[in-house]
Write an enzyme that holds these catalytic residues in place. Structure first.
Site, PDB file in Angstrom:
ATOM      1  N   HIS A   1      19.261 -30.829 140.208  1.00  0.00           N
ATOM      2  CA  HIS A   1      17.921 -31.074 140.751  1.00  0.00           C
ATOM      3  C   HIS A   1      17.091 -31.939 139.801  1.00  0.00           C
ATOM      4  O   HIS A   1      16.395 -32.858 140.235  1.00  0.00           O
ATOM      5  CB  HIS A   1      17.214 -29.751 141.050  1.00  0.00           C
ATOM      6  CG  HIS A   1      17.616 -29.158 142.354  1.00  0.00           C
ATOM      7  ND1 HIS A   1      18.809 -28.508 142.531  1.00  0.00           N
ATOM      8  CD2 HIS A   1      16.985 -29.130 143.553  1.00  0.00           C
ATOM      9  CE1 HIS A   1      18.894 -28.102 143.792  1.00  0.00           C
ATOM     10  NE2 HIS A   1      17.797 -28.468 144.429  1.00  0.00           N
TER      11      HIS A   1
ATOM     12  N   LYS B   1      19.034 -17.765 147.598  1.00  0.00           N
ATOM     13  CA  LYS B   1      18.563 -16.388 147.776  1.00  0.00           C
ATOM     14  C   LYS B   1      17.206 -16.235 147.112  1.00  0.00           C
ATOM     15  O   LYS B   1      16.892 -16.921 146.154  1.00  0.00           O
ATOM     16  CB  LYS B   1      19.568 -15.373 147.241  1.00  0.00           C
ATOM     17  CG  LYS B   1      19.702 -15.325 145.755  1.00  0.00           C
ATOM     18  CD  LYS B   1      20.663 -14.224 145.321  1.00  0.00           C
ATOM     19  CE  LYS B   1      20.771 -14.206 143.805  1.00  0.00           C
ATOM     20  NZ  LYS B   1      21.711 -13.230 143.318  1.00  0.00           N
TER      21      LYS B   1
END
Length: 192
Positions: free
Chosen positions: A36, A102
């Protein structure tokens, strides 16, 4: 169960709502912290074609290489909150339609989902070996030497990968809803 196959058109994503159960098939890409950061700071083109109208999976897989053929042994989701500083920019820059992880994500990501037409899909934590069975092919891997196995970009093909929409493109967030209800309940219990 809503069946989605990558590439996923924006209109299809905008029809999804919090609580929808999804079965995902097609090419997706694993990406964690190092990936990222690279996508925001350097905007590499090598991964662009795999992410266009596709899915990022917050996952640091356990892999095996037998005779030059990669396979996933475990592929459970990792906590998504760590990607909050980057996720909205990555979604919009690479035209991503879904993020799997999650724990949900924050307001910045929620804004990116609305603006660029994407959803957050929750995968079951603690079921890494079961989820790995949904990975039917490892198509490629990038930055393996530089980032290591868990942080590399794994381009994988999945079939019938089960998820639940917990943040939609309309601003709905199951995570936010549950947090608000939990805080209210806690106040009731301690008498505030």
């Amino acid at each position: 169960m809503i069946n989605l196959t990558t590439p996923i058109p924006e209109e299809k994503i905008r029809e999804l709502n919090v609580g929808d159960e999804v079965s995902l098939t097609g090419t997706i890409v694993t990406a964690r912290d190092a990936a990222h950061k690279l996508m925001v700071e350097e905007k590499p083109d090598f991964i662009r074609k795999y992410l266009e109208e596709s899915v990022i999976y917050h996952c640091g897989p356990v892999v095996r290489n037998e005779n030059g053929q990669w396979s996933f042994i475990a592929a459970g989701p990792t906590t998504s909150a760590r990607e909050e500083p980057y996720q909205s920019d990555v979604i919009c820059e690479y035209n991503i339609r879904a993020v799997i992880g999650k724990g949900g994500m924050g307001e910045k990501t929620a804004e990116g989902l609305k603006k660029c037409g994407a959803v957050y899909l929750h995968a079951v934590g603690g079921a890494g070996s079961l989820i790995a069975e949904k990975v039917i092919n490892v198509k490629d891997v990038f930055k393996l030497e530089e980032f290591g196995t868990p942080e590399a970009f794994w381009v994988i093909e999945v079939k019938d990968f089960p998820c639940v929409v917990t943040m939609d493109s309309k601003g709905g967030s199951l995570h936010k809803e549950i947090l608000t209800k939990s805080q209210q309940k806690a106040k009731e219990l301690i008498g505030i």
